[in-house]
Write a protein that holds these residues in place. Structure first.
Motif, short mmCIF file in Angstrom:
data_model
loop_
_atom_site.label_atom_id
_atom_site.label_comp_id
_atom_site.label_asym_id
_atom_site.label_seq_id
_atom_site.Cartn_x
_atom_site.Cartn_y
_atom_site.Cartn_z
N ASP A 130 2.29 -9.41 -1.46
CA ASP A 130 0.95 -9.18 -0.94
C ASP A 130 0.52 -7.73 -1.20
OD1 ASP A 130 -1.44 -9.35 0.50
OD2 ASP A 130 -0.44 -8.85 2.39
N GLU A 132 -2.91 -6.98 -0.60
CA GLU A 132 -4.21 -6.92 0.05
C GLU A 132 -4.18 -6.19 1.39
OE1 GLU A 132 -7.02 -8.11 -1.43
OE2 GLU A 132 -5.72 -8.55 -3.14
N ASN A 133 -3.04 -6.15 2.05
CA ASN A 133 -2.95 -5.62 3.41
C ASN A 133 -2.37 -4.22 3.49
OD1 ASN A 133 -4.03 -7.96 4.58
ND2 ASN A 133 -2.07 -8.98 4.40
N GLU A 153 -4.07 2.78 1.71
CA GLU A 153 -4.57 1.58 1.05
C GLU A 153 -4.15 1.57 -0.42
OE1 GLU A 153 -6.44 -1.01 2.44
OE2 GLU A 153 -5.90 -0.02 4.32
#
Length: 178
Positions: A130, A132-133, A153
């Motif tokens: 992942d 995205e997080n 980010e």
């Protein structure tokens, strides 16, 4: 452990023989002598029961450990093979990106091949990491700073990461915000 048990059994038998010889030497068997011999035998029996229970417990633990190790070996035996397949996935994704907006039968074939390969990987518990997080140092490898991304980010994914049965196979190479 079996050798210790045999020695203990032999010791117990020799004690019984000695006590029976003592009784024979005394000429008469008293109730107290018999009670004493019974209590010794009961203690010996308790000890042997405890040893047997311990041996069964240890055998079960060894069996469980071997089963667990065999399952892990099966799960992660594909690790090298999977890493090799990930290079093919990367190349197919690069080919799709390089084609741009132009749709062609060749591009459709590459997309279908990629989809098929990813489906096969997912059947064998190989999944993309992942991204995205936010940044996670356990799953992502920061290779640069992206001035347009917020702190912590992920700005840009340079190479996808993958896990095999929940274990990191390859970290995602990303740029992160400062």
């Amino acid at each position: 452990m079996a050798h210790e048990q045999n020695e203990h059994v032999q010791d117990t038998q020799s004690e019984q023989i000695d006590s029976s010889e003592n009784v024979e030497q005394a000429g008469s068997v008293t109730v107290e002598d018999l009670k004493e011999q019974i209590s010794k035998l009961e203690e010996s029996l308790k000890l042997e029961k405890a040893r047997a229970a311990n041996a069964v417990y240890e055998a079960e633990k060894v069996k469980e450990r071997l089963v667990r190790e065999a399952e892990n070996a099966k799960k992660f035996a594909l690790e090298k093979f999977a890493k090799g397949l990930l290079e093919s996935v990367d190349n197919l994704e690069r080919a799709i990106l390089a084609s741009g907006e132009e749709k062609s039968p060749l591009l459709e074939g590459v997309e279908l091949t990629l989809k098929s390969l990813i489906t096969t990987l997912e059947k064998h518990e190989i999944a993309a990491v992942d991204t995205e997080n936010g940044f996670n140092a356990d799953l992502h490898q920061a290779v640069g700073i992206d001035p347009n991304a917020k702190s912590g980010e992920i700005g840009n994914v340079l190479q996808k990461g993958y896990t095999l049965s929940g274990r990191l196979l390859r970290p995602a190479m990303v740029t992160v915000g400062q």
